[in-house]
Enzyme design. Sequence first.
Site, PDB file in Angstrom:
ATOM      1  N   ASP A  52       0.821  -1.204   0.000  1.00  0.00           N
ATOM      2  CA  ASP A  52       0.000   0.000   0.000  1.00  0.00           C
ATOM      3  C   ASP A  52       0.862   1.263   0.000  1.00  0.00           C
ATOM      4  O   ASP A  52       2.077   1.211   0.189  1.00  0.00           O
ATOM      5  CB  ASP A  52      -0.900   0.036   1.245  1.00  0.00           C
ATOM      6  CG  ASP A  52      -1.850  -1.140   1.319  1.00  0.00           C
ATOM      7  OD1 ASP A  52      -2.142  -1.720   0.262  1.00  0.00           O
ATOM      8  OD2 ASP A  52      -2.291  -1.465   2.433  1.00  0.00           O
ATOM      9  N   TYR A 116       6.046  -9.997   6.742  1.00  0.00           N
ATOM     10  CA  TYR A 116       5.997  -8.554   6.968  1.00  0.00           C
ATOM     11  C   TYR A 116       6.472  -8.262   8.387  1.00  0.00           C
ATOM     12  O   TYR A 116       6.225  -9.047   9.307  1.00  0.00           O
ATOM     13  CB  TYR A 116       4.566  -8.022   6.803  1.00  0.00           C
ATOM     14  CG  TYR A 116       4.147  -7.780   5.375  1.00  0.00           C
ATOM     15  CD1 TYR A 116       4.289  -6.521   4.791  1.00  0.00           C
ATOM     16  CD2 TYR A 116       3.595  -8.802   4.613  1.00  0.00           C
ATOM     17  CE1 TYR A 116       3.887  -6.287   3.486  1.00  0.00           C
ATOM     18  CE2 TYR A 116       3.192  -8.583   3.302  1.00  0.00           C
ATOM     19  CZ  TYR A 116       3.338  -7.312   2.745  1.00  0.00           C
ATOM     20  OH  TYR A 116       2.944  -7.091   1.447  1.00  0.00           O
TER      21      TYR A 116
END
Length: 273
Positions: A52, A116
């Site tokens: 994002d 992540y």
Amino acid sequence: MIRIVLSIQYDGNLWHGWQKQKHKLTIQDKLEEAIKKLILIKINVICSSRTDTGVHALEQIAHFDTNIKKSKILWLYGINHFLPPTIVINWVHKFKINNIKEKNFHSRFSAISRIYQYILYNNILKSPFLYGKVGWTHKKLNINLMNNGAKYLIGLHDFSNLKSSKCQSKTSIKNIKYIKIYKYKKIIIFIINANSFLYHMVRNIIGLLINVGNGLYKPIDVYKILKKKKKYNIFTFMPYGLYLTKINYSNIWNLPKKKNINFFLNIYKFLVQ
């Protein structure tokens, strides 16, 4: 035809995420522009995990197909020459495309899992030196409570209650292999490994666990949210501290193996002395 595989690092602050858009201010836009300048041919790059706006990457894997013949070192330096300074290619690998589609490496579909990390600055005041590179919350967090809450997310679950309403994934069933949370002084590190993630799933998990850590929710509430036993407010936490750190593939592909050195964490440790 040759399939070129790239390992990419980028600072996400200046870019509107990975996927190309009309304004051409995304990682994919800049990467495809750089390749076009190098070989004078427009190509399409496919990545392993879309990130994002504001999200960073230490190891994003992507690929494209071409008939242009260049050595790996020429691809590496050639593409990097045309990229902005906040995007860098770390290594290049090449595959010959097999006539059998299933036998070809694919940056997205060949991936076994994605990792992540979220870097959170937990202090009463913000740090101007960490802006854009870490998340921040002023409320004191309990690491043990967050780890207890995270246990309910491990395994194969329907994560539809922890995704964005804009998510277009075909399935909300994902498998989280592990979540690790640890602290160094004022820095809290979240590490999440899953087969894949839904849109805003990681940032929603971080927001949920922060609310467990500050006492707003109990660890068992994570289970209730996951199983939709009760309606809770979940906030999507800020993107700045989120890093795509590793894409795992089978050893059969023989991709370059580079140790993931958390250089950014060492810098942050220095800044919070």
